[in-house]
Design a protein around this motif. Structure first.
Motif, mmCIF file in Angstrom:
data_model
loop_
_atom_site.group_PDB
_atom_site.id
_atom_site.type_symbol
_atom_site.label_atom_id
_atom_site.label_comp_id
_atom_site.label_asym_id
_atom_site.label_seq_id
_atom_site.Cartn_x
_atom_site.Cartn_y
_atom_site.Cartn_z
ATOM 1 N N ARG A 151 70.525 107.697 92.244
ATOM 2 C CA ARG A 151 71.527 106.637 92.153
ATOM 3 C C ARG A 151 72.605 106.880 91.094
ATOM 4 O O ARG A 151 73.739 106.436 91.241
ATOM 5 C CB ARG A 151 70.849 105.297 91.851
ATOM 6 N N HIS A 152 72.221 107.558 90.004
ATOM 7 C CA HIS A 152 73.140 107.654 88.863
ATOM 8 C C HIS A 152 73.643 109.071 88.641
ATOM 9 O O HIS A 152 74.841 109.333 88.680
ATOM 10 C CB HIS A 152 72.449 107.139 87.608
ATOM 11 N N SER A 153 72.728 110.006 88.379
ATOM 12 C CA SER A 153 73.121 111.387 88.107
ATOM 13 C C SER A 153 71.929 112.310 88.291
ATOM 14 O O SER A 153 70.824 112.011 87.827
ATOM 15 C CB SER A 153 73.667 111.533 86.689
ATOM 16 N N LEU A 154 72.179 113.447 88.925
ATOM 17 C CA LEU A 154 71.123 114.441 89.109
ATOM 18 C C LEU A 154 70.727 115.113 87.805
ATOM 19 O O LEU A 154 69.688 115.767 87.724
ATOM 20 C CB LEU A 154 71.583 115.505 90.115
ATOM 21 N N ASN A 155 71.524 114.965 86.780
ATOM 22 C CA ASN A 155 71.322 115.704 85.536
ATOM 23 C C ASN A 155 70.614 114.911 84.453
ATOM 24 O O ASN A 155 70.522 115.370 83.308
ATOM 25 C CB ASN A 155 72.676 116.184 85.007
ATOM 26 N N VAL A 156 70.123 113.714 84.770
ATOM 27 C CA VAL A 156 69.368 112.928 83.786
ATOM 28 C C VAL A 156 68.007 113.595 83.583
ATOM 29 O O VAL A 156 67.254 113.795 84.538
ATOM 30 C CB VAL A 156 69.189 111.476 84.260
ATOM 31 N N SER A 157 67.690 113.948 82.346
ATOM 32 C CA SER A 157 66.437 114.625 82.048
ATOM 33 C C SER A 157 65.329 113.617 81.754
ATOM 34 O O SER A 157 65.586 112.431 81.519
ATOM 35 C CB SER A 157 66.606 115.550 80.839
ATOM 36 N N ARG A 158 64.105 114.103 81.768
ATOM 37 C CA ARG A 158 62.960 113.243 81.425
ATOM 38 C C ARG A 158 63.080 112.743 79.985
ATOM 39 O O ARG A 158 62.767 111.588 79.678
ATOM 40 C CB ARG A 158 61.664 114.025 81.612
ATOM 41 N N ALA A 159 63.554 113.608 79.087
ATOM 42 C CA ALA A 159 63.708 113.211 77.686
ATOM 43 C C ALA A 159 64.727 112.088 77.548
ATOM 44 O O ALA A 159 64.518 111.132 76.782
ATOM 45 C CB ALA A 159 64.128 114.415 76.847
ATOM 46 N N ALA A 160 65.838 112.173 78.277
ATOM 47 C CA ALA A 160 66.850 111.117 78.229
ATOM 48 C C ALA A 160 66.296 109.810 78.788
ATOM 49 O O ALA A 160 66.532 108.728 78.242
ATOM 50 C CB ALA A 160 68.092 111.543 79.003
ATOM 51 N N LEU A 161 65.545 109.905 79.882
ATOM 52 C CA LEU A 161 64.948 108.702 80.467
ATOM 53 C C LEU A 161 63.962 108.053 79.502
ATOM 54 O O LEU A 161 63.915 106.824 79.392
ATOM 55 C CB LEU A 161 64.250 109.053 81.781
ATOM 56 N N ASP A 162 63.180 108.862 78.797
ATOM 57 C CA ASP A 162 62.224 108.310 77.828
ATOM 58 C C ASP A 162 62.943 107.515 76.739
ATOM 59 O O ASP A 162 62.451 106.457 76.304
ATOM 60 C CB ASP A 162 61.407 109.436 77.196
ATOM 61 N N LEU A 163 64.093 108.004 76.284
ATOM 62 C CA LEU A 163 64.853 107.272 75.275
ATOM 63 C C LEU A 163 65.356 105.938 75.826
ATOM 64 O O LEU A 163 65.333 104.909 75.134
ATOM 65 C CB LEU A 163 66.035 108.111 74.791
ATOM 66 N N VAL A 164 65.805 105.938 77.081
ATOM 67 C CA VAL A 164 66.286 104.699 77.696
ATOM 68 C C VAL A 164 65.136 103.709 77.876
ATOM 69 O O VAL A 164 65.270 102.515 77.575
ATOM 70 C CB VAL A 164 66.954 105.001 79.058
ATOM 71 N N LEU A 165 63.994 104.183 78.348
ATOM 72 C CA LEU A 165 62.835 103.316 78.545
ATOM 73 C C LEU A 165 62.378 102.704 77.224
ATOM 74 O O LEU A 165 62.024 101.525 77.161
ATOM 75 C CB LEU A 165 61.692 104.109 79.182
ATOM 76 N N LYS A 166 62.417 103.497 76.173
ATOM 77 C CA LYS A 166 62.019 102.995 74.857
ATOM 78 C C LYS A 166 62.982 101.903 74.380
ATOM 79 O O LYS A 166 62.562 100.883 73.825
ATOM 80 C CB LYS A 166 61.973 104.149 73.851
ATOM 81 N N ALA A 167 64.273 102.108 74.612
ATOM 82 C CA ALA A 167 65.269 101.119 74.210
ATOM 83 C C ALA A 167 65.121 99.829 75.017
ATOM 84 O O ALA A 167 65.196 98.719 74.465
ATOM 85 C CB ALA A 167 66.674 101.687 74.376
ATOM 86 N N LEU A 168 64.903 99.952 76.314
ATOM 87 C CA LEU A 168 64.741 98.770 77.166
ATOM 88 C C LEU A 168 63.471 98.003 76.802
ATOM 89 O O LEU A 168 63.454 96.759 76.804
ATOM 90 C CB LEU A 168 64.691 99.184 78.631
ATOM 91 N N GLU A 169 62.419 98.738 76.468
ATOM 92 C CA GLU A 169 61.173 98.074 76.072
ATOM 93 C C GLU A 169 61.332 97.388 74.720
ATOM 94 O O GLU A 169 60.798 96.301 74.493
ATOM 95 C CB GLU A 169 60.031 99.091 76.033
ATOM 96 N N ARG A 170 62.089 98.017 73.831
ATOM 97 C CA ARG A 170 62.341 97.411 72.524
ATOM 98 C C ARG A 170 63.129 96.108 72.668
ATOM 99 O O ARG A 170 62.925 95.149 71.931
ATOM 100 C CB ARG A 170 63.101 98.405 71.644
ATOM 101 N N ASP A 171 64.041 96.066 73.647
ATOM 102 C CA ASP A 171 64.847 94.867 73.889
ATOM 103 C C ASP A 171 64.161 93.870 74.814
ATOM 104 O O ASP A 171 64.772 92.872 75.222
ATOM 105 C CB ASP A 171 66.204 95.265 74.494
ATOM 106 N N SER A 172 62.899 94.149 75.180
ATOM 107 C CA SER A 172 62.099 93.256 76.040
ATOM 108 C C SER A 172 62.668 93.112 77.443
ATOM 109 O O SER A 172 62.415 92.108 78.118
ATOM 110 C CB SER A 172 61.950 91.861 75.381
ATOM 111 N N ASP A 173 63.432 94.100 77.899
ATOM 112 C CA ASP A 173 63.915 94.086 79.286
ATOM 113 C C ASP A 173 62.830 94.567 80.239
ATOM 114 O O ASP A 173 62.799 94.162 81.409
ATOM 115 C CB ASP A 173 65.161 94.960 79.427
ATOM 116 N N ILE A 174 61.965 95.454 79.764
ATOM 117 C CA ILE A 174 60.844 95.956 80.555
ATOM 118 C C ILE A 174 59.614 95.989 79.654
ATOM 119 O O ILE A 174 59.711 95.803 78.439
ATOM 120 C CB ILE A 174 61.120 97.369 81.115
ATOM 121 N N VAL A 175 58.461 96.238 80.259
ATOM 122 C CA VAL A 175 57.220 96.353 79.492
ATOM 123 C C VAL A 175 56.371 97.444 80.134
ATOM 124 O O VAL A 175 56.373 97.606 81.363
ATOM 125 C CB VAL A 175 56.450 95.011 79.452
ATOM 126 N N SER A 176 55.676 98.224 79.313
ATOM 127 C CA SER A 176 54.799 99.267 79.837
ATOM 128 C C SER A 176 53.454 98.655 80.189
ATOM 129 O O SER A 176 52.811 98.032 79.344
ATOM 130 C CB SER A 176 54.624 100.386 78.808
#
Length: 364
Positions: free
Chosen positions: A330-355
């Motif tokens: 949907r967004h970009s073929l070049n998004v790496s796993r490391a970049a996604l982990d940073l985004v997931l951590k930020a979203l979880e910190r802001d309570s947008d998602i939960v693990s």
């Protein structure tokens, strides 16, 4: 259990072990990993998990068997991944059954109604209650790892019963340990780089930190390589290279070539860490800063929110690899796993998602 030994060519020199911060900490490892760690051939009693030297651990689990001797308790602790034998020595308070109050008499009147002997007895009883555990109770143990009679065990330096009626301590533990694995234990420590301390590695580290600080302070969302190139100029040496024998100038890369090479290495390192990524790979090298890319954050959040409603992911949540695949579509073929982990951590910190568990996420 037969203790395994590492290949001599793979084991880092013992003089470098102290460079790894895990070596001086009580590692919170799963018991199954403690049982399977390979033992050092240089120093018996030191073990390796993913090249990390470890000799002391911190575990939390349920007592599944117990034996008591005059000087120690022997508890079998189960954390759900395995069972390890924990040798817990009795303290002097535990061993002195008679107690000092038998030999020393105190008058309640002399202390205004306070009886030191009675209070000491209560203290000893409370201490014994937290050290003598029954099967099914929760125990936390810190200590060194040993191998005795071909069996892995923990020689406890600290141990106590954990009162956890609503499982708050266990839930906290189950959330913290996977994070430690992701951020520390499952990442190999580069002893060679830290030991050499070469000027090239030093310059690369300084250059990387300079770019990171610039991106953070200026809240940069995207940039091109020439936008940050001048920041690294102070790190480039303009002195001519000389031979050691004749002290005459020798051919070598120019300052401009050194600058471009350093910048190339820094940008590659930032991409490996997920700090930046290229949304579209073209001659126009535009780098997007992961932490500031709102479109990427929204895309990840929308994917988790939408797919969490599907029956397949409703119970356990969306796996990180599913999210990564959807983001690349949907967004970009070049998004790496490391970049996604940073985004997931930020979203979880802001309570947008939960693990919901390790590597699975759902939306509120």
């Amino acid at each position: 259990m037969q203790t395994a030994a590492m290949d001599p060519t793979e084991e880092p020199p013992s003089v470098l072990w102290g460079l790894d911060p895990v070596f001086s900490a009580f590692a919170r490892l799963y018991i199954n990993d403690i049982l399977q760690m390979t033992e050092s051939i240089q120093v018996p009693g030191v073990y390796f998990y993913n090249q990390h030297p470890i000799y002391k651990v911190d575990v939390l689990g349920t007592v599944v068997y117990r034996r008591e001797r005059d000087d120690f308790f022997c508890y079998g602790v189960d954390d759900g991944t395995g069972v390890v034998n924990c040798l817990c020595w009795k303290t002097k308070l535990f061993q002195d059954e008679d107690g000092p109050e038998k030999s020393v008499k105190f008058s309640d009147g002399a202390y205004g109604g306070f009886n030191p002997a009675a209070e000491l007895k209560k203290l000893r009883e409370a201490h014994q209650q937290h050290c003598r555990l029954e099967i099914g109770e929760l125990l936390r143990v810190r200590g060194t790892v040993k191998t005795s009679r071909q069996q892995r065990e923990i020689m406890a330096s600290t141990y106590y019963k954990v009162d956890d009626p609503v499982m708050a301590a266990q839930i906290t533990w189950m959330m913290e340990v996977p994070q430690l694995y992701r951020e520390c234990y499952d990442k190999q420590f580069d002893f060679k780089t830290d030991a050499e301390g070469s000027s090239a590695n030093s310059s690369l580290s300084k250059a990387t930190n300079m770019i990171k600080d610039f991106l953070k302070q200026k809240s940069v969302t995207r940039f091109r390589s020439y936008d940050v190139q001048d920041l690294l100029q102070p790190l480039i040496s303009i002195k001519p290279q000389t031979s050691t024998a004749e002290q005459e100038p020798v051919a070598g890369p120019s300052a401009c070539q050194q600058l471009r090479q350093l910048l190339k290495e820094v940008l590659q390192l930032l991409q490996d860490e997920g700090v930046v990524y290229r949304k579209v790979k073209s001659q126009d090298e535009v780098y997007h800063v992961t932490a500031q890319d709102k479109d990427l954050h929204i895309a990840v959040k929308d994917i988790i929110r939408e797919d969490s409603k599907r029956q397949k992911y409703a119970e356990k949540g969306c796996h990180v690899l599913h999210v990564l695949s959807a983001v690349r579509q949907r967004h970009s073929l070049n998004v790496s796993r490391a970049a996604l982990d940073l985004v997931l951590k930020a979203l979880e910190r802001d309570s947008d998602i939960v693990s919901t568990s390790d590597s699975r996420y759902t939306a509120f």
